[in-house]
Design an enzyme around this catalytic site. Sequence first.
Site, PDB file in Angstrom:
ATOM      1  N   ARG A  16       1.636  14.738  13.179  1.00  0.00           N
ATOM      2  CA  ARG A  16       2.181  14.362  11.343  1.00  0.00           C
ATOM      3  C   ARG A  16       2.367  15.604  10.896  1.00  0.00           C
ATOM      4  O   ARG A  16       1.650  16.103  10.128  1.00  0.00           O
ATOM      5  CB  ARG A  16       1.712  13.341  11.200  1.00  0.00           C
ATOM      6  CG  ARG A  16       1.374  11.805  11.295  1.00  0.00           C
ATOM      7  CD  ARG A  16       1.021  10.421  10.959  1.00  0.00           C
ATOM      8  NE  ARG A  16       1.136   9.788  10.153  1.00  0.00           N
ATOM      9  CZ  ARG A  16       1.142   8.880   9.402  1.00  0.00           C
ATOM     10  NH1 ARG A  16       0.159   8.976   9.777  1.00  0.00           N
ATOM     11  NH2 ARG A  16       2.124   8.668   8.685  1.00  0.00           N
TER      12      ARG A  16
ATOM     13  N   LYS B 158       0.994  -0.992   0.041  1.00  0.00           N
ATOM     14  CA  LYS B 158      -0.266  -0.460  -0.546  1.00  0.00           C
ATOM     15  C   LYS B 158       0.737   1.066  -0.199  1.00  0.00           C
ATOM     16  O   LYS B 158       0.814   1.860  -0.778  1.00  0.00           O
ATOM     17  CB  LYS B 158      -0.429   0.272   1.217  1.00  0.00           C
ATOM     18  CG  LYS B 158      -1.502   1.250   1.105  1.00  0.00           C
ATOM     19  CD  LYS B 158      -2.470   1.392   2.931  1.00  0.00           C
ATOM     20  CE  LYS B 158      -1.688   1.702   4.090  1.00  0.00           C
ATOM     21  NZ  LYS B 158      -2.113   3.308   4.509  1.00  0.00           N
ATOM     22  N   ASN B 159       1.960   1.213   0.791  1.00  0.00           N
ATOM     23  CA  ASN B 159       2.809   2.851   1.295  1.00  0.00           C
ATOM     24  C   ASN B 159       3.595   2.739  -0.302  1.00  0.00           C
ATOM     25  O   ASN B 159       3.839   3.922  -0.735  1.00  0.00           O
ATOM     26  CB  ASN B 159       3.954   2.632   1.982  1.00  0.00           C
ATOM     27  CG  ASN B 159       2.430   2.145   3.713  1.00  0.00           C
ATOM     28  OD1 ASN B 159       1.214   3.015   3.435  1.00  0.00           O
ATOM     29  ND2 ASN B 159       3.108   2.411   4.517  1.00  0.00           N
TER      30      ASN B 159
ATOM     31  N   CYS C 193      -4.234   7.965   9.450  1.00  0.00           N
ATOM     32  CA  CYS C 193      -4.654   8.174  10.978  1.00  0.00           C
ATOM     33  C   CYS C 193      -4.395   8.658  11.825  1.00  0.00           C
ATOM     34  O   CYS C 193      -3.158   9.770  12.365  1.00  0.00           O
ATOM     35  CB  CYS C 193      -3.670   6.762  11.049  1.00  0.00           C
ATOM     36  SG  CYS C 193      -3.547   5.450  10.353  1.00  0.00           S
TER      37      CYS C 193
ATOM     38  N   ASP D 231       5.397   0.669  11.585  1.00  0.00           N
ATOM     39  CA  ASP D 231       3.706  -0.479  11.114  1.00  0.00           C
ATOM     40  C   ASP D 231       3.451  -1.876  11.583  1.00  0.00           C
ATOM     41  O   ASP D 231       2.690  -2.383  11.240  1.00  0.00           O
ATOM     42  CB  ASP D 231       3.640   0.183   9.952  1.00  0.00           C
ATOM     43  CG  ASP D 231       3.536   1.260   9.227  1.00  0.00           C
ATOM     44  OD1 ASP D 231       3.371   2.335   9.936  1.00  0.00           O
ATOM     45  OD2 ASP D 231       3.209   1.797   8.371  1.00  0.00           O
TER      46      ASP D 231
ATOM     47  N   ARG E  23      -8.021   0.009   5.121  1.00  0.00           N
ATOM     48  CA  ARG E  23      -7.462   0.988   4.142  1.00  0.00           C
ATOM     49  C   ARG E  23      -6.585   0.719   3.283  1.00  0.00           C
ATOM     50  O   ARG E  23      -5.901   0.561   2.671  1.00  0.00           O
ATOM     51  CB  ARG E  23      -7.658   2.432   5.147  1.00  0.00           C
ATOM     52  CG  ARG E  23      -8.678   3.161   5.511  1.00  0.00           C
ATOM     53  CD  ARG E  23      -7.704   4.374   6.140  1.00  0.00           C
ATOM     54  NE  ARG E  23      -6.433   4.665   5.424  1.00  0.00           N
ATOM     55  CZ  ARG E  23      -5.342   5.760   6.281  1.00  0.00           C
ATOM     56  NH1 ARG E  23      -5.986   6.068   7.815  1.00  0.00           N
ATOM     57  NH2 ARG E  23      -4.870   6.071   5.559  1.00  0.00           N
TER      58      ARG E  23
HETATM   59  C1  UD1 Z   1       4.929   6.721   6.116  1.00  0.00           C
HETATM   60  C2  UD1 Z   1       4.462   5.646   6.098  1.00  0.00           C
HETATM   61  C3  UD1 Z   1       3.697   5.166   7.537  1.00  0.00           C
HETATM   62  C4  UD1 Z   1       4.940   4.726   8.254  1.00  0.00           C
HETATM   63  C5  UD1 Z   1       5.692   5.742   8.194  1.00  0.00           C
HETATM   64  C6  UD1 Z   1       6.835   5.596   9.405  1.00  0.00           C
HETATM   65  C7  UD1 Z   1       3.208   5.782   3.989  1.00  0.00           C
HETATM   66  C8  UD1 Z   1       0.999   5.913   3.687  1.00  0.00           C
HETATM   67  N1  UD1 Z   1       3.303   6.060   5.129  1.00  0.00           N
HETATM   68  O1  UD1 Z   1       4.136   7.436   6.810  1.00  0.00           O
HETATM   69  O2  UD1 Z   1       3.047   3.970   7.333  1.00  0.00           O
HETATM   70  O3  UD1 Z   1       4.056   4.243   9.338  1.00  0.00           O
HETATM   71  O4  UD1 Z   1       5.524   6.507   7.100  1.00  0.00           O
HETATM   72  O5  UD1 Z   1       7.686   4.397   8.106  1.00  0.00           O
HETATM   73  O6  UD1 Z   1       3.519   5.514   3.129  1.00  0.00           O
HETATM   74  N2  UD1 Z   1       6.832  14.139  10.665  1.00  0.00           N
HETATM   75  C9  UD1 Z   1       7.588  15.526  10.929  1.00  0.00           C
HETATM   76  N3  UD1 Z   1       7.412  16.491   9.508  1.00  0.00           N
HETATM   77  C10 UD1 Z   1       7.473  16.405   8.586  1.00  0.00           C
HETATM   78  C11 UD1 Z   1       7.401  15.160   8.192  1.00  0.00           C
HETATM   79  C12 UD1 Z   1       7.057  13.764   9.217  1.00  0.00           C
HETATM   80  O7  UD1 Z   1       7.089  15.775  11.400  1.00  0.00           O
HETATM   81  O8  UD1 Z   1       7.419  17.133   7.455  1.00  0.00           O
HETATM   82  C13 UD1 Z   1       7.780  13.340  11.656  1.00  0.00           C
HETATM   83  C14 UD1 Z   1       6.060  12.604  11.868  1.00  0.00           C
HETATM   84  O9  UD1 Z   1       5.267  13.162  12.387  1.00  0.00           O
HETATM   85  C15 UD1 Z   1       6.936  11.219  11.975  1.00  0.00           C
HETATM   86  C16 UD1 Z   1       7.882  10.735  11.775  1.00  0.00           C
HETATM   87  O10 UD1 Z   1       8.550  12.470  11.471  1.00  0.00           O
HETATM   88  O11 UD1 Z   1       6.910  11.460  13.802  1.00  0.00           O
HETATM   89  C17 UD1 Z   1       8.109   9.770  10.462  1.00  0.00           C
HETATM   90  O12 UD1 Z   1       7.504  10.243   9.597  1.00  0.00           O
HETATM   91  P1  UD1 Z   1       7.606   9.934   8.352  1.00  0.00           P
HETATM   92  O13 UD1 Z   1       8.502   9.082   7.667  1.00  0.00           O
HETATM   93  O14 UD1 Z   1       7.807  11.336   7.451  1.00  0.00           O
HETATM   94  O15 UD1 Z   1       6.168   9.011   8.475  1.00  0.00           O
HETATM   95  P2  UD1 Z   1       5.037   8.913   7.039  1.00  0.00           P
HETATM   96  O16 UD1 Z   1       5.700   9.311   5.279  1.00  0.00           O
HETATM   97  O17 UD1 Z   1       3.936   9.906   7.210  1.00  0.00           O
END
Ligand code: UD1
Length: 422
Positions: A122, A22-23, A117, A308, A400
Amino acid sequence: MDSILIEGGNALQGEVQITGAKNSALKLMVAALLSDDPVTLTNMPELADTGFLAHLMRHLGAEVAIGPTGTMQICAKSLGEPVAPYDLVRKMRATFNVLGPLLARKGRAQVSLPGGCAIGARPVDLHLQALTALGAQIDLREGYAYAKAPDGLTGAKISFPFVSVGATEHAMLAAVLAKGETELLNAAREPEILDLAKLLNAMGARIKNAGQASIQITGVEKLHGTTYAVVSDRIEAGTYALAAAACPNSDVLVRNCVPSDLDALWAVMQRADIDVQMGETSVRIRRGPERLRAVDLETQAWPGFPTDLQAQFMALMTLADGASIIRETIFENRFMHAPELSRLGADISVHGREAVVRGVTGLTGAPVMATDLRASVSLVIAGLAAKGQTRVSRIYHLDRGFQNLEANFTALGANIRRVKDD
Ligand code: UD1
């Protein structure tokens, strides 16, 4: 609304086939916005999330044709107004990644800030920083990012303060059509990053070292169409492996997966006394009637233990012999499954980012509520291992991210079905 009803206590035996990730699929779909030509994705999962994104992409002017057997063809030849409205973005965070490609193609875009989620704040600050470094001017107001790059995007050196999967992918999606060289430092290294780079390179992009902490991208003028198979879903594979491990006397072959994408999981499972046998594209999980050994765990960015799979692992530890300390380092609010697992009789206390799980000798079925995608499936796992009936409600979260969940577990011998709520 639907619920899932489980009569727990059965061993799981047989085979389960894993779908495309999915991701990864979501970002590969977004990548198709970067070309005038059709991009065909195979091994696509059929999920609510890919459906939401297809809806948004059609709104943006792309043609999206969903084939019968995990195939999706996307043609973004004639994009319309580059506006992604709140209603089409709020359900899922990955939709925000359309901003970079829209900027690259149209020179401007207006994208709602995302939902997704409920597992912490985030924010998208790193996404915005990366796009700004590439020359975008971004203004945040009324819940939207208004972005423009009238002279196009230009390559830059972007050093992320911490690892973000989404921001790394977003920077890649924007930089492939930027002028000149981009370097991403402290980039995420997850297998989904490599998958995105492989698709983009197959479309004519020039990305080097994806999957490593420093990625180099040389911008190109145009990307062309291609056909590409989505990588197998490591989180789905890990979920079935953990479900098998949670039910005594189970023997399950998880097929069509990339076992080496889950080395951190296998290591922890083996420490818990679970028999894990890795093949080239499958993994066999066996456990006997004895209780498992409690082991500690900390989530980490790749190649560490994936956040995850943390909820599913916690479900497993509720029945282990001893106490397990589970530390969540990626998201600040990702223990919402703990109070629900406690409703089944688990002994869990949460202190900030740490949960102490004291193994009990048995769980008993109860009504529980899903709170996010991975948390919901941890409740299913606990329900499969519990005695008596568990009803998991609010299962739209499960839809989802898990295709054919009940059918797959039924085929493995579980007593599980979907029912309509009154
Ligand atoms: C993706 C995955 C999710 C997985 C996560 C971590 C998808 C659709 N989702 O989520 O399933 O749990 O990677 O492996 O691919 N953060 C910030 N600022 C930003 C971006 C992120 O502070 O601009 C923080 C987030 O709040 C979190 C951490 O960074 O605490 C890691 O998030 P990130 O790796 O970006 O996760 P996602 O890409 O949202």
